[in-house]
Enzyme design. Structure first.
Site, PDB file in Angstrom:
ATOM      1  N   GLY A  70      24.425  31.422 -33.995  1.00  0.00           N
ATOM      2  CA  GLY A  70      25.671  31.024 -34.858  1.00  0.00           C
ATOM      3  C   GLY A  70      26.119  31.718 -35.507  1.00  0.00           C
ATOM      4  N   SER A  71      27.467  31.384 -35.584  1.00  0.00           N
ATOM      5  CA  SER A  71      28.358  32.135 -36.224  1.00  0.00           C
ATOM      6  C   SER A  71      29.924  31.329 -36.841  1.00  0.00           C
ATOM      7  CB  SER A  71      27.078  33.593 -36.456  1.00  0.00           C
ATOM      8  OG  SER A  71      28.959  34.055 -38.426  1.00  0.00           O
ATOM      9  N   ARG A  72      30.717  32.566 -35.842  1.00  0.00           N
ATOM     10  CA  ARG A  72      31.741  32.486 -36.342  1.00  0.00           C
ATOM     11  C   ARG A  72      32.276  33.648 -34.453  1.00  0.00           C
ATOM     12  NH1 ARG A  72      34.955  34.421 -41.481  1.00  0.00           N
ATOM     13  NH2 ARG A  72      36.310  35.405 -39.995  1.00  0.00           N
TER      14      ARG A  72
END
EC number: 4.1.1.65
Length: 222
Positions: free
Chosen positions: A188-190
């Site tokens: 995950g992240s952005r």
């Protein structure tokens, strides 16, 4: 549903380690303590289940539309603003950012069809994804796709405190199709999307997106 190839090694390694740990506990460490053996088994199954769900790829009916910009990732919309994009456009753009938690699907998809006009990878830090400097100091990639009408959309994968590896499958000059995978961020992240100022934004802060399905914006006609 299927599981992404990026998770094959991690899932296999995790499964073997947990299996070995449980066998060791059953035959040696806790051979006379069934409660401890049972507790370890439950914890192992939960841990393995969490790792497996990171790499799931659900079957979906993908959205298609020449003027529609589709969400490149599952997650929550955390930024909608007009800002200056300094790396490629060097002018004002509309930014939409989607935060991917460890529980989201981690596949990144092309939001539009076109030609990859620019690609660059930047090694960097692993600040939390919502940190103001994460978009310029964290590990990241930048991809610019140009539609057949000449409109360019910039995508930026940004690693976070948990995400420690960004994967990409595109290169400059490559034709890409809307909805196909262009990358993967492990754990995950952005993903930031930079759009023309006259693009119509179809989402709001806090909205939950589905990669390849949710229409986050509409491009102006040529």
């Amino acid at each position: 549903m299927r599981f992404h190839r990026e998770g094959n090694t991690i899932m296999l390694t995790t499964g073997l380690v947990l299996l070995a740990l449980n066998l060791l506990a059953y035959f040696y460490l806790f051979s006379d303590n069934p409660v401890a053996i049972g507790l370890l088994l439950v914890v192992s199954l939960i841990l393995f289940g969490l790792v497996v769900q990171f790499f799931r790829v659900p079957t979906r009916q993908l959205t298609q539309g020449e003027l529609q910009v589709i969400a490149p990732a599952d997650g929550k919309v955390v930024v909608i603003e007009e800002t200056t994009e300094h790396e490629y456009f060097k002018d004002r753009r509309r930014q939409v950012s989607i935060f991917m938690s460890p529980l989201n699907v981690h596949v990144n998809r092309n939001p539009i069809s076109g030609i990859v006009r620019y690609f660059k990878y930047f090694p960097g830090k692993y600040l939390v994804a919502w940190h103001p400097k994460s978009s310029t100091e964290n590990e990241r990639t930048t991809v610019v796709i140009q539609t057949k009408n000449g409109v360019e959309v910039l995508l930026r994968q940004i690693a976070g405190a948990v995400a420690r590896r960004i994967i990409w499958y595109v290169k400059e000059g490559q034709p890409v199709n809307q909805g196909e995978e262009f990358g993967f961020i492990k754990f995950g992240s952005r993903v930031d999307v930079f759009l023309p100022l006259d693009a119509k934004i179809n989402v709001n802060i806090g909205d939950v997106t589905r990669g390849g399905v949710t229409v986050i914006a509409e491009l102006p006609e040529a």
